[in-house]
Design an enzyme around this catalytic site. Structure first.
Site, short mmCIF file in Angstrom:
data_model
loop_
_atom_site.label_atom_id
_atom_site.label_comp_id
_atom_site.label_asym_id
_atom_site.label_seq_id
_atom_site.Cartn_x
_atom_site.Cartn_y
_atom_site.Cartn_z
N GLY A 131 -37.98 -49.91 -72.60
CA GLY A 131 -39.37 -50.13 -72.21
C GLY A 131 -39.51 -49.79 -70.74
N SER A 132 -39.26 -50.79 -69.87
CA SER A 132 -39.32 -50.53 -68.44
C SER A 132 -38.33 -49.44 -68.04
CB SER A 132 -39.00 -51.81 -67.66
OG SER A 132 -39.91 -52.82 -68.01
N PHE A 156 -44.26 -49.56 -80.25
CA PHE A 156 -45.43 -50.04 -79.51
C PHE A 156 -46.35 -48.89 -79.06
CE2 PHE A 156 -42.89 -53.86 -77.53
CZ PHE A 156 -42.80 -54.46 -78.78
N GLN A 337 -62.01 -72.01 -68.62
CA GLN A 337 -62.11 -73.34 -68.02
C GLN A 337 -63.57 -73.74 -67.78
OE1 GLN A 337 -59.43 -75.08 -67.78
NE2 GLN A 337 -60.32 -76.90 -66.84
N ILE A 338 -64.35 -72.78 -67.30
CA ILE A 338 -65.76 -73.09 -67.00
C ILE A 338 -66.54 -73.36 -68.30
CG2 ILE A 338 -67.92 -72.01 -66.15
CD1 ILE A 338 -66.22 -70.91 -63.81
N GLY A 341 -64.48 -76.85 -73.58
CA GLY A 341 -64.02 -76.77 -74.98
C GLY A 341 -64.58 -75.55 -75.69
N GLU A 364 -48.37 -49.53 -69.78
CA GLU A 364 -48.30 -48.49 -68.73
C GLU A 364 -47.46 -48.96 -67.55
OE1 GLU A 364 -51.37 -45.78 -67.98
OE2 GLU A 364 -52.23 -45.97 -70.00
N GLY A 365 -46.42 -49.71 -67.85
CA GLY A 365 -45.53 -50.26 -66.82
C GLY A 365 -45.95 -51.68 -66.50
#
Ligand SMILES: Cc1cc2nc3c(=O)[nH]c(=O)nc-3n(C[C@H](O)[C@H](O)[C@H](O)COP(=O)(O)OP(=O)(O)OC[C@H]3O[C@@H](n4cnc5c(N)ncnc54)[C@H](O)[C@@H]3O)c2cc1C
Length: 380
Positions: A131-132, A156, A337-338, A341, A364-365
């Site tokens: 991958g990397s 992937f 969060q804002i 729920g 893309e890295g």
């Protein structure tokens, strides 16, 4: 809104794309996420509106848009639906090796159907074990007469199994490291090409991520891009060029989450007043907006460096992708969060945006790899 230097025509085009995204893309976003099916209707929409033609020169059927306009288009689409924004980004990613290294014949054959959107493109670099460290790939290509025979697999791959045109990287000489990697145009119906597993993912659910398998896959020698050994350079130059597009996808997601958080906080009443009346919420919104604007400046700056033909833009592409994706993760988390729920529920798009944002820190890295690119450029 950050300063940009679009021509008047391109400004009009981006405004039109913003409207199309609002009117036609936004209403589909939740369903695309829910079904996890590739949105062919969105692909058709982008093709009909010449949005997929933007990254291609006019001589190959494109509209020759600036990179700045391309990233702004990805931003506007991703603001409503990250999967749809990715259709444009990956059309550029998968086609760029041909634009960059293709000969005239290859360009004439492959670019027009990609520019029209008749064909989709894919970029096949990653493997299960690489991958990397992309250079650790195992897929091999052996010359045999007027063909190369490919064996191995790619993991992937966005549009994997859907793309007619696949830019594939394989070892033509395993002994000499990155100089032994070559790039090929592989069509989906070449003998020996098949599709393996299709991934089930956290986000960008409508984007198909597939495994490509090459079993004595026959690729005509004329489909080699550039010369043998040019592959790694082609892959890296492509990613340098397309990373601002992933920054733009992240930026669009973050802007969409900010839009939602602002409108929700003005409507949601708690303690007999809108939650936006609380300074605690206002400070969050201010930080979110500042992050989004800073990301926008980095993304537009990298795109403009490319448009201006500047040579030293690689680190700026990495900064744009890294910063915008980190901001997208922060801002979408804050949006959830804002909304409290409700932010956690699928009824609202905040949780989808948070899931979609995560991938922009990885593909893309990864952002660790972007930091390596930036640090190497500083220290060389
Ligand atoms: C949805 C999706 C779509 C994708 N689409 C494509 C595509 O179209 N074409 C394609 O070729 N690839 C594609 N990829 C692959 C993607 O680019 C890789 O997943 C990515 O580069 C990371 O590789 P990896 O998953 O093998 O992680 P690894 O490389 O195994 O990394 C694991 C962790 O270690 C870290 N790490 C690794 N090396 C270092 C180092 N030297 N220093 C510090 N940290 C390090 C990474 O940052 C990461 O956090 C896609 C991936 C996904 C999930």
């Amino acid at each position: 809104m950050a300063v940009s230097h679009l021509s008047e025509d391109e400004q009009t085009l981006i405004e039109a794309i913003r409207e199309i995204a609002l009117e036609r893309v936004a209403p589909r976003a939740a369903e695309i996420d829910h079904t996890g099916e590739f949105p062919w209707d969105m692909k058709e929409l982008l093709a009909q509106q010449d949005i997929l033609a933007m990254p291609f020169p006019t001589e190959y059927g494109g509209i020759g848009a600036s990179e700045l306009a391309v990233v702004m288009a990805i931003e506007e689409l991703s603001r409503q639906c990250a999967t749809t924004g990715l259709i444009l980004a990956v059309q550029q990613l998968g086609s760029f090796p041909i634009l960059l290294a293709g000969n005239e014949e290859q360009k004439q054959k492959y670019l027009p159907p990609l520019a029209s959107g008749e064909w989709l493109a894919a970029f096949g670099l990653t493997e299960a074990g690489s991958g990397s460290d992309a250079a650790a790939m195992k897929t091999v290509a052996v010359r045999s007469g007027d063909k190369y025979i490919l064996n191995g697999s790619k993991r992937f791959i966005t549009n994997g199994g859907l793309a007619q045109v696949n830019s594939i990287f394989a070892l033509t000489d395993p002994k000499i490291g990155t100089r032994g990697i070559s790039a090929f145009i592989v069509e989906k119906d070449f003998p020996g090409f098949s599709v393996g597993r299709i991934e089930d993912k956290m986000g960008i659910k409508g984007s198909q991520t597939g495994e490509l398998i090459f079993t004595d896959c026959e690729v005509p020698a004329e489909n080699l891009l550039g010369r043998e050994g040019d592959g790694f350079k082609i892959a890296m130059m492509t990613l340098d060029r397309t990373r601002p597009g992933i920054g733009a996808q992240a930026l669009g997601i973050a802007q969409g989450a900010l839009d939602l958080a602002v409108s929700y906080s003005k409507q949601r009443i708690q303690f007999n007043r809108p939650i936006a009346d609380n300074q605690g919420i206002q400070f969050m919104l201010a930080d979110m907006a500042t992050g989004v604007e800073a990301a926008r400046l980095l993304v537009y700056n990298a795109a403009e460096m490319i448009d201006n033909g500047e040579q030293d833009f690689s680190r700026y592409s990495s900064m744009a992708k890294m910063f915008a994706s980190d901001i997208a993760m922060d801002v979408t988390g804050d949006a959830v969060q804002i909304l409290g729920g409700y932010g956690y529920m699928k009824e609202y798009p905040a949780e989808r945006m948070m899931r979609d944002a995560k991938i922009t820190q990885i593909y893309e890295g990864t952002n660790q790899i972007q930091r390596l690119v930036i640090a190497r450029a500083l220290l060389e």
